[in-house]
Design a protein around this motif. Structure first.
Motif, PDB file in Angstrom:
ATOM      1  N   GLY A   1     -31.807 114.433 -21.881  1.00 22.73           N
ATOM      2  CA  GLY A   1     -32.143 114.357 -23.301  1.00 22.73           C
ATOM      3  C   GLY A   1     -31.439 115.401 -24.141  1.00 22.73           C
ATOM      4  N   GLU A   2     -30.443 116.092 -23.549  1.00 23.76           N
ATOM      5  CA  GLU A   2     -29.720 117.131 -24.287  1.00 23.76           C
ATOM      6  C   GLU A   2     -28.783 116.537 -25.341  1.00 23.76           C
ATOM      7  OE1 GLU A   2     -27.669 119.787 -21.668  1.00 23.76           O
ATOM      8  OE2 GLU A   2     -29.366 119.944 -20.303  1.00 23.76           O
ATOM      9  N   THR A   3     -28.399 115.279 -25.141  1.00 20.94           N
ATOM     10  CA  THR A   3     -27.463 114.636 -26.059  1.00 20.94           C
ATOM     11  C   THR A   3     -28.231 113.862 -27.123  1.00 20.94           C
ATOM     12  OG1 THR A   3     -25.843 114.403 -24.285  1.00 20.94           O
ATOM     13  CG2 THR A   3     -25.520 113.044 -26.238  1.00 20.94           C
ATOM     14  N   THR A   4     -27.972 114.184 -28.372  1.00 18.87           N
ATOM     15  CA  THR A   4     -28.616 113.492 -29.489  1.00 18.87           C
ATOM     16  C   THR A   4     -27.636 112.510 -30.111  1.00 18.87           C
ATOM     17  OG1 THR A   4     -29.938 115.464 -29.958  1.00 18.87           O
ATOM     18  CG2 THR A   4     -29.803 113.800 -31.701  1.00 18.87           C
TER      19      THR A   4
ATOM     20  N   VAL B   1     -23.292 113.438  -4.808  1.00 18.10           N
ATOM     21  CA  VAL B   1     -22.347 114.269  -5.561  1.00 18.10           C
ATOM     22  C   VAL B   1     -21.428 115.024  -4.608  1.00 18.10           C
ATOM     23  CG1 VAL B   1     -22.130 116.285  -7.066  1.00 18.10           C
ATOM     24  CG2 VAL B   1     -23.796 114.510  -7.603  1.00 18.10           C
ATOM     25  N   SER B   2     -22.030 115.603  -3.565  1.00 19.71           N
ATOM     26  CA  SER B   2     -21.250 116.355  -2.585  1.00 19.71           C
ATOM     27  C   SER B   2     -20.175 115.478  -1.956  1.00 19.71           C
ATOM     28  CB  SER B   2     -22.179 116.906  -1.500  1.00 19.71           C
ATOM     29  OG  SER B   2     -21.443 117.545  -0.491  1.00 19.71           O
ATOM     30  N   HIS B   3     -20.563 114.264  -1.575  1.00 22.86           N
ATOM     31  CA  HIS B   3     -19.612 113.339  -0.947  1.00 22.86           C
ATOM     32  C   HIS B   3     -18.498 112.955  -1.919  1.00 22.86           C
ATOM     33  CE1 HIS B   3     -18.068 110.029   1.451  1.00 22.86           C
ATOM     34  NE2 HIS B   3     -18.165 109.267   0.383  1.00 22.86           N
ATOM     35  N   GLU B   4     -18.884 112.629  -3.156  1.00 29.57           N
ATOM     36  CA  GLU B   4     -17.899 112.185  -4.140  1.00 29.57           C
ATOM     37  C   GLU B   4     -16.928 113.297  -4.519  1.00 29.57           C
ATOM     38  OE1 GLU B   4     -17.400 109.134  -5.143  1.00 29.57           O
ATOM     39  OE2 GLU B   4     -19.095 108.356  -4.009  1.00 29.57           O
TER      40      GLU B   4
ATOM     41  N   ASP C   1     -11.350 115.578 -11.992  1.00 22.19           N
ATOM     42  CA  ASP C   1     -11.636 115.946 -13.381  1.00 22.19           C
ATOM     43  C   ASP C   1     -12.492 114.880 -14.067  1.00 22.19           C
ATOM     44  OD1 ASP C   1     -11.223 117.552 -15.827  1.00 22.19           O
ATOM     45  OD2 ASP C   1      -9.996 115.863 -16.482  1.00 22.19           O
ATOM     46  N   ILE C   2     -12.143 113.610 -13.866  1.00 19.54           N
ATOM     47  CA  ILE C   2     -12.910 112.504 -14.456  1.00 19.54           C
ATOM     48  C   ILE C   2     -14.331 112.486 -13.902  1.00 19.54           C
ATOM     49  CG2 ILE C   2     -13.098 109.982 -14.574  1.00 19.54           C
ATOM     50  CD1 ILE C   2      -9.995 109.926 -14.509  1.00 19.54           C
ATOM     51  N   LEU C   3     -14.455 112.696 -12.590  1.00 22.54           N
ATOM     52  CA  LEU C   3     -15.766 112.688 -11.947  1.00 22.54           C
ATOM     53  C   LEU C   3     -16.660 113.789 -12.501  1.00 22.54           C
ATOM     54  CD1 LEU C   3     -17.745 111.701  -9.784  1.00 22.54           C
ATOM     55  CD2 LEU C   3     -16.544 113.139  -8.123  1.00 22.54           C
ATOM     56  N   VAL C   4     -16.117 114.996 -12.637  1.00 24.59           N
ATOM     57  CA  VAL C   4     -16.903 116.122 -13.159  1.00 24.59           C
ATOM     58  C   VAL C   4     -17.337 115.849 -14.599  1.00 24.59           C
ATOM     59  CG1 VAL C   4     -16.802 118.555 -13.831  1.00 24.59           C
ATOM     60  CG2 VAL C   4     -15.893 117.838 -11.612  1.00 24.59           C
TER      61      VAL C   4
ATOM     62  N   LEU D   1     -20.126 113.348 -14.559  1.00 27.74           N
ATOM     63  CA  LEU D   1     -21.367 113.969 -14.083  1.00 27.74           C
ATOM     64  C   LEU D   1     -22.031 114.788 -15.188  1.00 27.74           C
ATOM     65  CD1 LEU D   1     -20.357 115.131 -10.494  1.00 27.74           C
ATOM     66  CD2 LEU D   1     -22.266 113.617 -11.051  1.00 27.74           C
ATOM     67  N   VAL D   2     -21.228 115.554 -15.924  1.00 27.28           N
ATOM     68  CA  VAL D   2     -21.760 116.356 -17.031  1.00 27.28           C
ATOM     69  C   VAL D   2     -22.341 115.446 -18.108  1.00 27.28           C
ATOM     70  CG1 VAL D   2     -21.136 117.917 -18.919  1.00 27.28           C
ATOM     71  CG2 VAL D   2     -20.242 118.328 -16.623  1.00 27.28           C
TER      72      VAL D   2
END
Length: 247
Positions: free
Chosen positions: A89-92, A30-33, A74-77, A80-81
Motif C-alpha cells: 500500500g506504499e504506492t498511491t 525470490v532466492s531461486h529467481e 535488473d528487470i527482476l529487481v 520485485l520492488v
C-alpha cells in the motif's frame, strides 16, 4: 465467552501460520529467481577470466550473454520492488485524464521491434480511433498496458495478431488486449496472477519474463478500484480486459 476467545485466537494462529508459510515460499521463489541470472553472468565472466578473453569472437559472445543476464536481474529487481510497494500500500494512485488511444499507440511504437521479430501485427480497434479519455494514474496504467501487450506479442505465434479493443458504456471504457496465440488452459488461468507463476517456465525465461508482470497488473488495477478478467481458448488465443472510468 471463553469459547469465542479461544476460537478467535485459533483463527489468529492459523492466519500467522499461513502468513509465515507464504513468507517462506516467497523468499524461496525470490532466492531461486535471483540466483539464475547471477550464476549465469558469473559463469560467463569466470570463463572469460580463465582464458577465453584471448579469442575475440568468444569474448564478445560471452560478454553479450553476461550483459543479458544482468539486464534480466535488473528487470527482476525492479519488478520485485514495484510489486512490494503495491502490495504494502506504499504506492498511491494519482488519477488524471489519460488518452488511452494515444497511450496505446505510443506503446505500440516502443514494442514495434519485438513485434517485427515475431512478425506480429499490432492493431487498435475501432480503427482510426484517436481519443479514449479515462481517469487513471498514467504511469501505472502505462505499466499495465506494456505488460499485457508485450506478453501478447512474446507468447503469440509467429505471424500472429494483437488487438487492443476499446468499448464504452455510459460511465466506463472497457479496454481489452487480445491475441490469437496458443491460448491458456483452464488449469493455469486461476493461477496466472500469482507471483512467479509461469504457464511455460522454460519459454518464459527464454523470452525474458520475470513471472511478476501479471501480479503487478492485478495489483495496479485493484488499486484503481477495478479488476482484470481473462478469457482464453487453447489454440485460439487469449483476451485480457478491464474497465476504467471515463475522464
Amino acid at each position: 465467552e471463553i469459547f469465542v476467545y479461544v476460537a478467535n485466537k485459533q483463527k489468529e494462529i492459523e492466519e500467522l501460520r499461513r502468513m509465515e508459510q507464504f513468507r517462506r515460499e516467497f523468499l524461496a521463489d525470490v532466492s531461486h529467481e535471483l540466483k539464475t541470472p547471477v550464476f549465469s553472468a558469473q559463469g560467463f565472466i569466470h570463463t572469460l577470466l580463465e582464458g577465453a578473453m584471448d579469442d575475440e569472437q568468444v569474448r564478445e559472445r560471452f560478454l553479450v550473454k553476461a550483459a543479458k543476464s544482468l539486464e534480466r536481474l535488473d528487470i527482476l529487481v525492479k519488478d520485485l520492488v514495484s510489486l512490494s510497494q503495491l502490495e504494502s500500500g506504499e504506492t498511491t494512485m494519482v488519477p488524471e485524464k489519460v488518452n488511452m488511444a494515444e497511450l496505446t499507440a505510443e506503446i505500440f511504437e516502443r514494442l514495434e521491434k519485438i513485434a517485427k521479430q515475431r512478425d506480429v501485427t499490432l492493431k487498435i480497434k475501432p480503427e482510426r480511433l484517436t481519443s479514449v479519455w479515462v481517469l487513471a494514474d498514467k504511469q501505472r496504467i502505462d505499466q499495465v498496458m506494456v505488460n499485457l501487450i508485450s506478453n501478447a506479442i512474446k507468447y503469440n505465434n509467429d505471424g500472429g495478431k494483437v488487438v487492443v479493443l476499446f468499448e464504452e458504456d455510459k460511465k466506463n471504457f472497457t479496454i481489452s488486449v487480445r491475441d490469437n496465440g496458443p491460448g491458456i488452459s483452464q488449469e493455469h488461468i486461476a493461477r496466472i496472477f500469482e507471483r512467479f507463476y509461469r504457464v511455460d517456465k522454460s519459454r518464459s525465461r527464454d523470452l525474458g519474463g520475470t513471472g511478476l508482470g501479471l501480479a503487478i497488473v492485478k495489483h495496479i488495477l485493484n488499486a484503481h478500484g477495478t479488476t482484470i478478467t481473462v478469457m482464453s481458448q487453447v489454440g485460439k488465443g487469449t483476451n485480457f480486459s478491464f474497465k476504467l472510468p471515463k475522464g
